[in-house]
Design a protein around this motif. Structure first.
Motif, PDB file in Angstrom:
ATOM      1  N   GLU A   1       0.826  -1.199   0.000  1.00  0.00           N
ATOM      2  CA  GLU A   1       0.000   0.000   0.000  1.00  0.00           C
ATOM      3  C   GLU A   1       0.865   1.256   0.000  1.00  0.00           C
ATOM      4  OE1 GLU A   1      -3.554   1.920  -0.350  1.00  0.00           O
ATOM      5  OE2 GLU A   1      -3.181  -0.248  -0.394  1.00  0.00           O
ATOM      6  N   SER A   2       2.066   1.172   0.603  1.00  0.00           N
ATOM      7  CA  SER A   2       2.955   2.330   0.657  1.00  0.00           C
ATOM      8  C   SER A   2       3.807   2.472  -0.594  1.00  0.00           C
ATOM      9  CB  SER A   2       3.871   2.235   1.881  1.00  0.00           C
ATOM     10  OG  SER A   2       4.702   1.093   1.781  1.00  0.00           O
ATOM     11  N   SER A   3       3.688   1.526  -1.533  1.00  0.00           N
ATOM     12  CA  SER A   3       4.469   1.559  -2.771  1.00  0.00           C
ATOM     13  C   SER A   3       3.552   1.277  -3.947  1.00  0.00           C
ATOM     14  CB  SER A   3       5.590   0.513  -2.704  1.00  0.00           C
ATOM     15  OG  SER A   3       6.290   0.457  -3.924  1.00  0.00           O
ATOM     16  N   LYS A   4       3.331   2.276  -4.785  1.00  0.00           N
ATOM     17  CA  LYS A   4       2.465   2.129  -5.955  1.00  0.00           C
ATOM     18  C   LYS A   4       3.152   2.705  -7.182  1.00  0.00           C
ATOM     19  CE  LYS A   4      -1.901   2.490  -3.378  1.00  0.00           C
ATOM     20  NZ  LYS A   4      -3.195   3.217  -3.268  1.00  0.00           N
ATOM     21  N   ILE A   5       2.816   2.130  -8.342  1.00  0.00           N
ATOM     22  CA  ILE A   5       3.379   2.612  -9.599  1.00  0.00           C
ATOM     23  C   ILE A   5       2.265   2.748 -10.629  1.00  0.00           C
ATOM     24  CG2 ILE A   5       4.878   2.057 -11.558  1.00  0.00           C
ATOM     25  CD1 ILE A   5       6.800   0.738  -9.653  1.00  0.00           C
ATOM     26  N   TRP A   6       2.249   3.871 -11.336  1.00  0.00           N
ATOM     27  CA  TRP A   6       1.366   4.057 -12.486  1.00  0.00           C
ATOM     28  C   TRP A   6       2.223   4.226 -13.733  1.00  0.00           C
ATOM     29  CZ3 TRP A   6       0.418   5.716  -7.694  1.00  0.00           C
ATOM     30  CH2 TRP A   6      -0.853   5.495  -7.153  1.00  0.00           C
ATOM     31  N   VAL A   7       1.742   3.695 -14.834  1.00  0.00           N
ATOM     32  CA  VAL A   7       2.401   3.868 -16.127  1.00  0.00           C
ATOM     33  C   VAL A   7       1.677   4.975 -16.882  1.00  0.00           C
ATOM     34  CG1 VAL A   7       2.973   2.805 -18.331  1.00  0.00           C
ATOM     35  CG2 VAL A   7       3.148   1.463 -16.226  1.00  0.00           C
ATOM     36  N   ALA A   8       2.422   5.969 -17.337  1.00  0.00           N
ATOM     37  CA  ALA A   8       1.817   7.117 -18.025  1.00  0.00           C
ATOM     38  C   ALA A   8       2.432   7.293 -19.410  1.00  0.00           C
ATOM     39  CB  ALA A   8       2.016   8.388 -17.199  1.00  0.00           C
ATOM     40  N   PHE A   9       1.592   7.626 -20.367  1.00  0.00           N
ATOM     41  CA  PHE A   9       2.050   7.912 -21.730  1.00  0.00           C
ATOM     42  C   PHE A   9       0.983   8.741 -22.426  1.00  0.00           C
ATOM     43  CE2 PHE A   9       0.560   3.463 -21.426  1.00  0.00           C
ATOM     44  CZ  PHE A   9      -0.627   3.542 -22.148  1.00  0.00           C
ATOM     45  N   GLY A  10       1.255   9.156 -23.650  1.00  0.00           N
ATOM     46  CA  GLY A  10       0.285   9.964 -24.386  1.00  0.00           C
ATOM     47  C   GLY A  10       0.599  10.004 -25.858  1.00  0.00           C
TER      48      GLY A  10
ATOM     49  N   LEU B   1       4.661  -3.737 -25.276  1.00  0.00           N
ATOM     50  CA  LEU B   1       6.107  -3.668 -25.076  1.00  0.00           C
ATOM     51  C   LEU B   1       6.510  -3.026 -23.757  1.00  0.00           C
ATOM     52  CD1 LEU B   1       7.130  -2.534 -28.688  1.00  0.00           C
ATOM     53  CD2 LEU B   1       7.005  -4.869 -27.779  1.00  0.00           C
ATOM     54  N   ILE B   2       5.535  -2.506 -23.009  1.00  0.00           N
ATOM     55  CA  ILE B   2       5.845  -1.861 -21.726  1.00  0.00           C
ATOM     56  C   ILE B   2       5.844  -2.921 -20.626  1.00  0.00           C
ATOM     57  CG2 ILE B   2       5.106  -0.156 -20.024  1.00  0.00           C
ATOM     58  CD1 ILE B   2       3.836   1.429 -22.283  1.00  0.00           C
ATOM     59  N   PRO B   3       6.994  -3.245 -20.051  1.00  0.00           N
ATOM     60  CA  PRO B   3       7.065  -4.389 -19.135  1.00  0.00           C
ATOM     61  C   PRO B   3       6.304  -4.190 -17.832  1.00  0.00           C
ATOM     62  CG  PRO B   3       9.169  -3.215 -19.196  1.00  0.00           C
ATOM     63  CD  PRO B   3       8.319  -2.650 -20.298  1.00  0.00           C
ATOM     64  N   GLU B   4       6.168  -2.944 -17.367  1.00  0.00           N
ATOM     65  CA  GLU B   4       5.539  -2.700 -16.062  1.00  0.00           C
ATOM     66  C   GLU B   4       4.015  -2.616 -16.121  1.00  0.00           C
ATOM     67  OE1 GLU B   4       9.533  -0.522 -16.298  1.00  0.00           O
ATOM     68  OE2 GLU B   4       7.714  -0.631 -17.531  1.00  0.00           O
ATOM     69  N   LEU B   5       3.432  -2.699 -17.311  1.00  0.00           N
ATOM     70  CA  LEU B   5       2.033  -2.325 -17.476  1.00  0.00           C
ATOM     71  C   LEU B   5       1.071  -3.221 -16.699  1.00  0.00           C
ATOM     72  CD1 LEU B   5       0.479  -0.107 -18.877  1.00  0.00           C
ATOM     73  CD2 LEU B   5       0.242  -1.570 -20.874  1.00  0.00           C
ATOM     74  N   GLU B   6       1.232  -4.519 -16.776  1.00  0.00           N
ATOM     75  CA  GLU B   6       0.265  -5.428 -16.161  1.00  0.00           C
ATOM     76  C   GLU B   6       0.249  -5.348 -14.642  1.00  0.00           C
ATOM     77  OE1 GLU B   6      -0.325  -8.992 -19.438  1.00  0.00           O
ATOM     78  OE2 GLU B   6       1.086  -9.283 -17.794  1.00  0.00           O
ATOM     79  N   ASN B   7       1.389  -5.095 -14.040  1.00  0.00           N
ATOM     80  CA  ASN B   7       1.464  -5.090 -12.580  1.00  0.00           C
ATOM     81  C   ASN B   7       1.356  -3.697 -11.965  1.00  0.00           C
ATOM     82  OD1 ASN B   7       1.811  -7.917 -12.366  1.00  0.00           O
ATOM     83  ND2 ASN B   7       3.979  -7.710 -12.877  1.00  0.00           N
ATOM     84  N   ALA B   8       1.145  -2.691 -12.795  1.00  0.00           N
ATOM     85  CA  ALA B   8       1.018  -1.330 -12.288  1.00  0.00           C
ATOM     86  C   ALA B   8      -0.323  -1.126 -11.607  1.00  0.00           C
ATOM     87  CB  ALA B   8       1.180  -0.334 -13.427  1.00  0.00           C
ATOM     88  N   SER B   9      -0.388  -0.125 -10.722  1.00  0.00           N
ATOM     89  CA  SER B   9      -1.652   0.219 -10.069  1.00  0.00           C
ATOM     90  C   SER B   9      -2.661   0.764 -11.062  1.00  0.00           C
ATOM     91  CB  SER B   9      -1.401   1.251  -8.964  1.00  0.00           C
ATOM     92  OG  SER B   9      -0.552   0.729  -7.968  1.00  0.00           O
ATOM     93  N   GLY B  10      -2.172   1.345 -12.159  1.00  0.00           N
ATOM     94  CA  GLY B  10      -3.067   1.868 -13.172  1.00  0.00           C
ATOM     95  C   GLY B  10      -2.298   2.546 -14.281  1.00  0.00           C
ATOM     96  N   VAL B  11      -3.044   3.085 -15.240  1.00  0.00           N
ATOM     97  CA  VAL B  11      -2.489   3.726 -16.431  1.00  0.00           C
ATOM     98  C   VAL B  11      -3.024   5.155 -16.503  1.00  0.00           C
ATOM     99  CG1 VAL B  11      -2.328   3.639 -18.942  1.00  0.00           C
ATOM    100  CG2 VAL B  11      -2.423   1.509 -17.626  1.00  0.00           C
ATOM    101  N   ILE B  12      -2.160   6.093 -16.869  1.00  0.00           N
ATOM    102  CA  ILE B  12      -2.544   7.486 -17.067  1.00  0.00           C
ATOM    103  C   ILE B  12      -2.206   7.877 -18.500  1.00  0.00           C
ATOM    104  CG2 ILE B  12      -2.120   9.884 -16.389  1.00  0.00           C
ATOM    105  CD1 ILE B  12      -1.353   8.783 -13.586  1.00  0.00           C
ATOM    106  N   VAL B  13      -3.200   8.402 -19.225  1.00  0.00           N
ATOM    107  CA  VAL B  13      -2.990   8.811 -20.617  1.00  0.00           C
ATOM    108  C   VAL B  13      -3.192  10.320 -20.712  1.00  0.00           C
ATOM    109  CG1 VAL B  13      -3.610   8.446 -23.024  1.00  0.00           C
ATOM    110  CG2 VAL B  13      -3.865   6.565 -21.387  1.00  0.00           C
ATOM    111  N   THR B  14      -2.170  11.027 -21.208  1.00  0.00           N
ATOM    112  CA  THR B  14      -2.181  12.489 -21.193  1.00  0.00           C
ATOM    113  C   THR B  14      -3.001  13.113 -22.313  1.00  0.00           C
ATOM    114  OG1 THR B  14      -0.162  12.617 -22.526  1.00  0.00           O
ATOM    115  CG2 THR B  14       0.101  12.543 -20.131  1.00  0.00           C
ATOM    116  N   GLY B  15      -3.378  12.345 -23.337  1.00  0.00           N
ATOM    117  CA  GLY B  15      -4.202  12.883 -24.413  1.00  0.00           C
ATOM    118  C   GLY B  15      -3.809  12.365 -25.778  1.00  0.00           C
ATOM    119  N   ASP B  16      -4.597  12.746 -26.778  1.00  0.00           N
ATOM    120  CA  ASP B  16      -4.420  12.299 -28.166  1.00  0.00           C
ATOM    121  C   ASP B  16      -4.431  10.777 -28.269  1.00  0.00           C
ATOM    122  OD1 ASP B  16      -4.509  14.810 -29.225  1.00  0.00           O
ATOM    123  OD2 ASP B  16      -2.422  14.885 -29.850  1.00  0.00           O
TER     124      ASP B  16
END
Length: 223
Positions: free
Chosen positions: A3-12, A23-38
């Motif tokens: 709970e004290s350690s979380k990772i989100w993968v962000a791209f856009g 191809l992003i190795p961390e994607l499946e185990n991340a807490s979530g995904v953030i997409v900046t747009g487009d």
């Protein structure tokens, strides 16, 4: 992941090209995904669904917002799935919030998600006014802030948003994620704020946003 350690993968700047997702190795185990747009190119029929399906097949927790190349139907689609970040905010961890404002200021190309500098300022301020108390802020914008390493087009001109820059200078979010200017991927600072543009997703750039023992951090990565 504790709970004290979380990772989100962000791209856009996906622009309907989704091969990078696998191809992003961390994607499946991340807490979530953030997409900046487009996410799309002018949002033709089925485009947002294709992008959504590609990302959600690897991680179903998504926060995303429209960019200048996305039409209003992208925001409507994201709202239906409780995934919209445009003019919205969420808690990432105790004391840490994320807020987003998508779209861009006017471009020479007349894209569908363009707004004036005045409107950009209004949306940023109105969203921030609803945040309430926080200790650290992750700001997610589509447009890059003006006069940085992250808003320079091929002829050397700075084309970013002055309203986005002014907001960062005023509120000093800990981390800012942006995009829009594909050729200016990298990192810069505005005061105490670290600002990161991972570039076009198909070019392999992405950001790992982390919360470790209550501290918000981010690392620019390359596939």
């Amino acid at each position: 992941m504790t709970e004290s350690s979380k990772i989100w993968v962000a791209f856009g700047d996906i622009h309907q090209s989704v091969k990078f997702v696998n191809l992003i190795p961390e994607l499946e185990n991340a807490s979530g995904v953030i997409v900046t747009g487009d996410l799309t190119n002018h949002s033709p029929a089925g485009a947002i669904e294709k992008v959504w399906d590609a990302i959600s097949s690897r991680n179903s927790t998504i926060l995303a917002q429209q960019g200048n190349m996305d039409r209003a139907n992208v925001t409507a689609f994201l709202k239906e799935r409780n995934a919209n970040l445009h003019c919205e905010f969420r808690d990432l961890a105790e004391g840490i919030k994320v807020m987003g404002v998508g779209c861009s200021i006017p471009t020479p190309f007349g894209t569908p998600g363009e707004i004036t500098e005045e409107k950009m300022e209004q949306l940023l301020e109105e969203t921030h006014d609803r945040l309430g108390e926080y200790e650290q802020l992750l700001l997610v914008v589509h447009d890059s802030p003006f006069n940085t390493k992250l808003d320079v087009i091929s002829n050397g001109i700075h084309v970013g948003s002055k309203s986005v820059r002014a907001f960062i200078e005023k509120y000093q979010p800990a981390i800012v994620l942006c995009g829009h200017i594909h050729e200016s991927s990298g990192e810069d600072v505005i005061g105490k704020s670290r600002v990161i543009n991972p570039g076009m997703a198909s070019g392999g750039g992405y950001v790992l946003v982390s919360v470790e023992n209550g501290k918000l951090d981010a690392t620019l990565k390359q596939i």
